[in-house]
Design a protein around this motif. Sequence first.
Motif, PDB file in Angstrom:
ATOM      1  N   GLU A   5       0.798  -1.022   0.029  1.00 52.04           N
ATOM      2  CA  GLU A   5      -0.213   0.036   0.080  1.00 52.04           C
ATOM      3  C   GLU A   5       0.843   1.169   0.019  1.00 52.04           C
ATOM      4  N   LEU A   6       0.911   2.083  -1.010  1.00 51.44           N
ATOM      5  CA  LEU A   6       1.360   3.219  -1.034  1.00 51.44           C
ATOM      6  C   LEU A   6       0.376   4.570  -1.029  1.00 51.44           C
ATOM      7  N   ALA A  44      14.351 -19.670  -9.626  1.00 53.54           N
ATOM      8  CA  ALA A  44      13.965 -19.556  -8.211  1.00 53.54           C
ATOM      9  C   ALA A  44      14.800 -20.408  -7.229  1.00 53.54           C
ATOM     10  N   GLY A  45      15.559 -21.462  -7.793  1.00 47.73           N
ATOM     11  CA  GLY A  45      16.397 -22.081  -7.078  1.00 47.73           C
ATOM     12  C   GLY A  45      17.717 -21.502  -6.467  1.00 47.73           C
ATOM     13  N   HIS A  46      18.073 -20.410  -7.312  1.00 44.64           N
ATOM     14  CA  HIS A  46      19.077 -19.587  -7.179  1.00 44.64           C
ATOM     15  C   HIS A  46      19.226 -18.275  -6.467  1.00 44.64           C
ATOM     16  N   PHE A  47      17.782 -17.713  -6.646  1.00 44.71           N
ATOM     17  CA  PHE A  47      17.847 -16.244  -6.439  1.00 44.71           C
ATOM     18  C   PHE A  47      16.429 -16.086  -5.416  1.00 44.71           C
ATOM     19  N   ARG A  48      16.316 -15.234  -4.566  1.00 43.22           N
ATOM     20  CA  ARG A  48      14.952 -14.813  -4.018  1.00 43.22           C
ATOM     21  C   ARG A  48      14.446 -13.699  -4.907  1.00 43.22           C
ATOM     22  N   ILE A  49      13.320 -13.947  -5.619  1.00 44.13           N
ATOM     23  CA  ILE A  49      12.713 -13.328  -6.764  1.00 44.13           C
ATOM     24  C   ILE A  49      11.748 -12.497  -6.282  1.00 44.13           C
ATOM     25  N   LEU A  50      11.641 -11.078  -6.684  1.00 41.89           N
ATOM     26  CA  LEU A  50      10.625 -10.329  -6.525  1.00 41.89           C
ATOM     27  C   LEU A  50      10.311  -9.739  -7.792  1.00 41.89           C
ATOM     28  N   ARG A  51       9.166  -9.886  -8.072  1.00 41.28           N
ATOM     29  CA  ARG A  51       8.404  -9.238  -9.274  1.00 41.28           C
ATOM     30  C   ARG A  51       6.981  -8.636  -8.961  1.00 41.28           C
ATOM     31  N   TYR A  52       6.634  -7.801  -9.791  1.00 32.96           N
ATOM     32  CA  TYR A  52       5.614  -6.703  -9.395  1.00 32.96           C
ATOM     33  C   TYR A  52       4.751  -6.422 -10.563  1.00 32.96           C
ATOM     34  N   ASP A  53       3.447  -6.138 -10.414  1.00 30.00           N
ATOM     35  CA  ASP A  53       2.789  -5.559 -11.452  1.00 30.00           C
ATOM     36  C   ASP A  53       2.885  -3.814 -11.500  1.00 30.00           C
ATOM     37  N   ARG A  54       3.292  -3.407 -12.726  1.00 29.25           N
ATOM     38  CA  ARG A  54       3.537  -1.895 -12.488  1.00 29.25           C
ATOM     39  C   ARG A  54       2.321  -1.232 -12.181  1.00 29.25           C
ATOM     40  N   ARG A  55       2.344  -0.093 -11.854  1.00 33.11           N
ATOM     41  CA  ARG A  55       1.097   0.754 -11.468  1.00 33.11           C
ATOM     42  C   ARG A  55       0.187   0.641 -12.688  1.00 33.11           C
ATOM     43  N   GLY A  56      -1.265   0.558 -12.601  1.00 32.49           N
ATOM     44  CA  GLY A  56      -2.244   0.491 -13.535  1.00 32.49           C
ATOM     45  C   GLY A  56      -2.315  -1.010 -14.438  1.00 32.49           C
ATOM     46  N   HIS A  57      -1.191  -1.848 -13.919  1.00 34.15           N
ATOM     47  CA  HIS A  57      -0.999  -3.184 -14.775  1.00 34.15           C
ATOM     48  C   HIS A  57      -1.398  -4.331 -13.884  1.00 34.15           C
ATOM     49  N   GLY A  58      -1.898  -5.232 -14.415  1.00 34.71           N
ATOM     50  CA  GLY A  58      -2.006  -6.525 -13.451  1.00 34.71           C
ATOM     51  C   GLY A  58      -3.195  -6.044 -12.490  1.00 34.71           C
ATOM     52  N   GLU A  59      -2.811  -6.601 -11.436  1.00 36.45           N
ATOM     53  CA  GLU A  59      -3.660  -6.391 -10.002  1.00 36.45           C
ATOM     54  C   GLU A  59      -3.176  -5.043  -9.412  1.00 36.45           C
ATOM     55  N   SER A  60      -2.335  -4.291  -9.617  1.00 39.65           N
ATOM     56  CA  SER A  60      -2.047  -3.236  -9.070  1.00 39.65           C
ATOM     57  C   SER A  60      -2.932  -1.890  -9.571  1.00 39.65           C
ATOM     58  N   LEU A  69       8.760   8.715 -15.555  1.00 32.94           N
ATOM     59  CA  LEU A  69       9.398   7.857 -15.196  1.00 32.94           C
ATOM     60  C   LEU A  69      10.065   7.584 -13.916  1.00 32.94           C
ATOM     61  N   ALA A  70      10.287   8.766 -13.240  1.00 40.18           N
ATOM     62  CA  ALA A  70      10.730   8.945 -11.729  1.00 40.18           C
ATOM     63  C   ALA A  70       9.654   8.390 -11.111  1.00 40.18           C
ATOM     64  N   ASP A  71       8.366   8.424 -11.426  1.00 44.64           N
ATOM     65  CA  ASP A  71       7.474   7.734 -10.499  1.00 44.64           C
ATOM     66  C   ASP A  71       7.408   6.294 -10.560  1.00 44.64           C
ATOM     67  N   LEU A  72       7.672   5.603 -11.672  1.00 40.65           N
ATOM     68  CA  LEU A  72       7.973   4.195 -11.733  1.00 40.65           C
ATOM     69  C   LEU A  72       9.317   3.973 -11.057  1.00 40.65           C
ATOM     70  N   ASP A  75       8.554   3.515  -7.353  1.00 44.97           N
ATOM     71  CA  ASP A  75       7.715   2.450  -7.016  1.00 44.97           C
ATOM     72  C   ASP A  75       8.637   1.209  -6.792  1.00 44.97           C
ATOM     73  N   ALA A  76       9.550   0.971  -7.619  1.00 44.77           N
ATOM     74  CA  ALA A  76      10.535   0.055  -7.652  1.00 44.77           C
ATOM     75  C   ALA A  76      11.453   0.099  -6.258  1.00 44.77           C
ATOM     76  N   LEU A  77      11.862   1.232  -5.963  1.00 46.30           N
ATOM     77  CA  LEU A  77      12.648   1.649  -4.636  1.00 46.30           C
ATOM     78  C   LEU A  77      11.722   1.257  -3.370  1.00 46.30           C
ATOM     79  N   ALA A  78      10.338   1.702  -3.659  1.00 45.15           N
ATOM     80  CA  ALA A  78       9.369   1.755  -2.238  1.00 45.15           C
ATOM     81  C   ALA A  78       9.335   0.148  -2.173  1.00 45.15           C
ATOM     82  N   LEU A  79       9.433  -0.791  -3.236  1.00 44.83           N
ATOM     83  CA  LEU A  79       9.410  -2.112  -2.904  1.00 44.83           C
ATOM     84  C   LEU A  79      10.472  -2.769  -2.171  1.00 44.83           C
TER      85      LEU A  79
END
Length: 256
Positions: A5-6, A44-60, A69-72, A75-79
Amino acid sequence: MAFLELDTHTLHYRIDGEHGTWLMFCNSLGTDLHMWDEQVAALAGHFRILRYDRRGHGESSAPPAPHALADLGADALALMDAFHIERTAFCGLSIGGLVAQWVAINAPQRLSHVVVCASAARIGSEESWRTRALAVAAHGLAPLRAATAERWFGDAFRRDAATRVGQILDSFEATSVPGYLGCCAALGAADLHAQLGQIHVPLLAIAGDDDAVCPPSDLRHIAERTGGALEVLPGRHLVNVESAAGFSAALQRFLL
């Protein structure tokens, strides 16, 4: 489903893998986090993977347009902040590749490696994105499905992997129109050519050999300006899907 939640919107995200260093994925315009399913299965066996739906995409959710671009990038830095990620590898495709470059320029201390895929320092022109936005605002995304399929995937792949292609195109049509329009504004204004020399994070550029949107020359330019490496794989714009095994292998070689 998990959400961050942002102030103005929520970001839908997933974390896969329990071991290794962090790896973040940032999707392209009109897709959701499932565009990375093949990479998650392979890595996934080698890394801890974080993926996300960009704002206004998927379930975001979509905050009011336009976006920059700075807003996008924020968002990455907030995660990263939400999960106390001090440093991560970051892989982005198309507009996600612009986000990757922005983070490498503006918060290099947060990145161990950066992978820029099927992207450019500037994608298209302000006029072309304004024209696209006007068409989508008037008619929605459905009329763009056939042309998008041709831009994203080669003829043989569309035929041989019809189910996977259909899933991705369904996600494209389901994208929030306000979210899509907001990101068109970000793409129209984004130009990182003058800042590429500021990227000193280890960089890999990956191109699809038949990508008319961001051809290999665009990725070669990024690699040359940053002292990075270039890998060209068979495929069009969504080269991580069309050449999934080769793409995942290239990531593993670069990151491990």
